[in-house]
Design an enzyme around this catalytic site. Structure first.
Site, PDB file in Angstrom:
ATOM      1  CB  CYS A   1      -2.172   5.342  16.759  1.00  0.00           C
ATOM      2  SG  CYS A   1      -3.755   6.182  16.893  1.00  0.00           S
TER       3      CYS A   1
ATOM      4  N   GLY B   1     -16.304   1.964 -15.378  1.00  0.00           N
ATOM      5  CA  GLY B   1     -14.984   1.374 -15.179  1.00  0.00           C
ATOM      6  C   GLY B   1     -14.900   0.333 -14.092  1.00  0.00           C
ATOM      7  CB  THR B   2     -16.704  -1.336 -11.782  1.00  0.00           C
ATOM      8  OG1 THR B   2     -16.541  -2.386 -10.834  1.00  0.00           O
ATOM      9  CG2 THR B   2     -18.178  -1.144 -12.103  1.00  0.00           C
TER      10      THR B   2
ATOM     11  NE  ARG C   1      -3.271  -0.147  -4.906  1.00  0.00           N
ATOM     12  CZ  ARG C   1      -4.520  -0.481  -4.558  1.00  0.00           C
ATOM     13  NH1 ARG C   1      -4.721  -1.354  -3.591  1.00  0.00           N
ATOM     14  NH2 ARG C   1      -5.546   0.074  -5.172  1.00  0.00           N
TER      15      ARG C   1
ATOM     16  CG  HIS D   1     -13.953  -1.078  -1.846  1.00  0.00           C
ATOM     17  ND1 HIS D   1     -13.848  -1.553  -3.136  1.00  0.00           N
ATOM     18  CD2 HIS D   1     -15.088  -1.638  -1.355  1.00  0.00           C
ATOM     19  CE1 HIS D   1     -14.869  -2.366  -3.396  1.00  0.00           C
ATOM     20  NE2 HIS D   1     -15.622  -2.430  -2.337  1.00  0.00           N
TER      21      HIS D   1
ATOM     22  CB  CYS E   1      -5.495   3.297  15.287  1.00  0.00           C
ATOM     23  SG  CYS E   1      -4.697   2.521  16.716  1.00  0.00           S
TER      24      CYS E   1
ATOM     25  CG  LEU F   1     -11.677  -0.979 -22.428  1.00  0.00           C
ATOM     26  CD1 LEU F   1     -11.593   0.382 -23.087  1.00  0.00           C
ATOM     27  CD2 LEU F   1     -10.363  -1.339 -21.760  1.00  0.00           C
TER      28      LEU F   1
ATOM     29  CE1 TYR G   1      -2.937  -3.304   1.220  1.00  0.00           C
ATOM     30  CE2 TYR G   1      -4.088  -1.775  -0.211  1.00  0.00           C
ATOM     31  CZ  TYR G   1      -3.985  -3.025   0.362  1.00  0.00           C
ATOM     32  OH  TYR G   1      -4.911  -3.988   0.071  1.00  0.00           O
TER      33      TYR G   1
HETATM   34  N1  APR Z   1     -12.158   3.058 -19.436  1.00  0.00           N
HETATM   35  C1  APR Z   1     -13.265   2.365 -19.027  1.00  0.00           C
HETATM   36  N2  APR Z   1     -13.208   1.117 -18.455  1.00  0.00           N
HETATM   37  C2  APR Z   1     -11.987   0.569 -18.342  1.00  0.00           C
HETATM   38  C3  APR Z   1     -10.792   1.225 -18.770  1.00  0.00           C
HETATM   39  C4  APR Z   1     -10.923   2.525 -19.339  1.00  0.00           C
HETATM   40  N3  APR Z   1      -9.877   3.223 -19.772  1.00  0.00           N
HETATM   41  N4  APR Z   1      -9.729   0.396 -18.515  1.00  0.00           N
HETATM   42  C5  APR Z   1     -10.247  -0.731 -17.961  1.00  0.00           C
HETATM   43  N5  APR Z   1     -11.598  -0.626 -17.863  1.00  0.00           N
HETATM   44  C6  APR Z   1     -12.553  -1.587 -17.291  1.00  0.00           C
HETATM   45  C7  APR Z   1     -12.189  -3.047 -17.516  1.00  0.00           C
HETATM   46  O1  APR Z   1     -12.741  -3.519 -18.714  1.00  0.00           O
HETATM   47  C8  APR Z   1     -12.825  -3.724 -16.291  1.00  0.00           C
HETATM   48  O2  APR Z   1     -14.173  -4.096 -16.576  1.00  0.00           O
HETATM   49  O3  APR Z   1     -12.525  -1.399 -15.894  1.00  0.00           O
HETATM   50  C9  APR Z   1     -12.830  -2.622 -15.230  1.00  0.00           C
HETATM   51  C10 APR Z   1     -11.813  -2.815 -14.099  1.00  0.00           C
HETATM   52  O4  APR Z   1     -12.193  -3.950 -13.380  1.00  0.00           O
HETATM   53  P1  APR Z   1     -11.359  -4.443 -12.098  1.00  0.00           P
HETATM   54  O5  APR Z   1      -9.923  -4.441 -12.408  1.00  0.00           O
HETATM   55  O6  APR Z   1     -11.995  -5.718 -11.674  1.00  0.00           O
HETATM   56  O7  APR Z   1     -11.588  -3.292 -11.018  1.00  0.00           O
HETATM   57  P2  APR Z   1     -12.877  -3.001 -10.125  1.00  0.00           P
HETATM   58  O8  APR Z   1     -14.135  -3.418 -10.798  1.00  0.00           O
HETATM   59  O9  APR Z   1     -12.784  -1.607  -9.656  1.00  0.00           O
HETATM   60  O10 APR Z   1     -12.614  -3.995  -8.869  1.00  0.00           O
HETATM   61  C11 APR Z   1     -13.552  -4.014  -7.818  1.00  0.00           C
HETATM   62  O11 APR Z   1     -12.160  -5.445  -6.520  1.00  0.00           O
HETATM   63  O12 APR Z   1     -10.021  -5.996  -6.091  1.00  0.00           O
HETATM   64  C12 APR Z   1     -11.127  -5.412  -5.556  1.00  0.00           C
HETATM   65  O13 APR Z   1     -11.339  -3.777  -3.862  1.00  0.00           O
HETATM   66  C13 APR Z   1     -10.898  -3.959  -5.170  1.00  0.00           C
HETATM   67  O14 APR Z   1     -12.307  -2.048  -5.547  1.00  0.00           O
HETATM   68  C14 APR Z   1     -11.788  -3.204  -6.146  1.00  0.00           C
HETATM   69  C15 APR Z   1     -12.847  -4.220  -6.499  1.00  0.00           C
END
Ligand code: APR
Length: 233
Positions: A136, A175-176, A59, A109, A117, A202, A56
């Site tokens: 702390c 983006g998830t 990161r 998250h 702490c 994406l 971390y």
């Molecule tokens: N624009 C739009 N979408 C994008 C881009 C982009 N430039 N680049 C990647 N993506 C998409 C991918 O296609 C994918 O579907 O973003 C998504 C990222 O997915 P993950 O890597 O699984 O991330 P996330 O969904 O945020 O993960 C959820 O999992 O690991 C845990 O706690 C962590 O918060 C996180 C949670």
């Protein structure tokens, strides 16, 4: 998009990808570089706290070196100009939404720029490394950990999130991958409560089936387009 007053936006790692931050599950992503069990579970932290703190700290350092992109900026504009309810629920632990100027942001998250702490449960804004066990500022114990929600732990402010989903007319996911609950279940919740649902990603995520509409492409292009569509028309 008429009759839209209350909006919930869910963001994931994909919104920060164009800023140069690795996502988790894409090719070469964080979970290919590290074992989840080692760096993102309470058990992993108990087993090897130094490994976790180093992960971390790296990161936190990486986020310091990058900047918000056009998608973050577009959501900050929406936040500034939208008169109805808006809640940006982010799964991300970076501070790029806030650095772009967004205010109505909830980190479900946790955050890299916060330390928790384990002894007195106080939270502290934190930008320095946690490796080396600083004390702390509250109780003086060397019990600080990253203020990040690990697998098996409860995400933050779930009541506030569900209350916003109950009021939402529109739910937008950006983006998830839809791989991780409870966030992956929000679209279904919102839809069953009558909200319109839109996916900007994406590629289609795992929960894409539940969206009224899904647009594929980069967030840096799709999000500004969507924001001007909802603000300027
Ligand atoms: N624009 C739009 N979408 C994008 C881009 C982009 N430039 N680049 C990647 N993506 C998409 C991918 O296609 C994918 O579907 O973003 C998504 C990222 O997915 P993950 O890597 O699984 O991330 P996330 O969904 O945020 O993960 C959820 O999992 O690991 C845990 O706690 C962590 O918060 C996180 C949670």
């Amino acid at each position: 998009m008429t009759n839209i007053r209350n909006i919930v936006v869910l963001t994931g790692a994909g919104i920060s990808a164009e800023s140069g931050i690795d996502t988790f599950r894409d090719a070469g992503g964080l979970w290919e570089q590290h074992r989840v069990e080692d760096v993102a579970t309470p058990e992993g932290f108990a087993r090897d706290p130094e490994l976790v703190q180093r992960f971390y700290d790296a990161r936190r350092e990486a986020v310091r070196k990058v900047s918000p992109n056009a998608a973050h900026e577009a959501l900050a504009r929406l936040d500034a100009e939208w008169e109805g309810d808006l809640l940006i629920v982010t799964q991300n632990v970076d501070d790029l939404h806030e650095r772009a100027g967004a205010k109505r942001v909830l980190h479900m998250h946790g955050e890299l720029l916060s330390a928790l702490c384990s002894r007195c449960e106080a939270r502290h804004r934190w930008s320095a490394p946690l490796l080396g066990q600083p004390s702390c500022p509250g109780c003086g114990e060397q019990a600080l950990r990253p203020d990040v929600v690990w697998f098996g732990e409860m995400p933050y402010e779930m009541d506030r999130i569900y209350a916003a989903l109950h009021r939402a007319d529109l739910f937008v996911s950006i983006g998830t991958s839809g791989a991780v609950y409870p966030a992956a279940g929000f679209v279904r919740e919102a839809r069953e409560l009558g909200a319109r649902t839109l996916e900007l990603n994406l590629e289609r995520g795992e929960g894409s089936y539940w969206f009224d509409e899904s647009r594929q492409g980069k967030a840096g292009k799709l999000v500004p387009e969507w924001v001007s569509q909802i603000l300027d028309t």
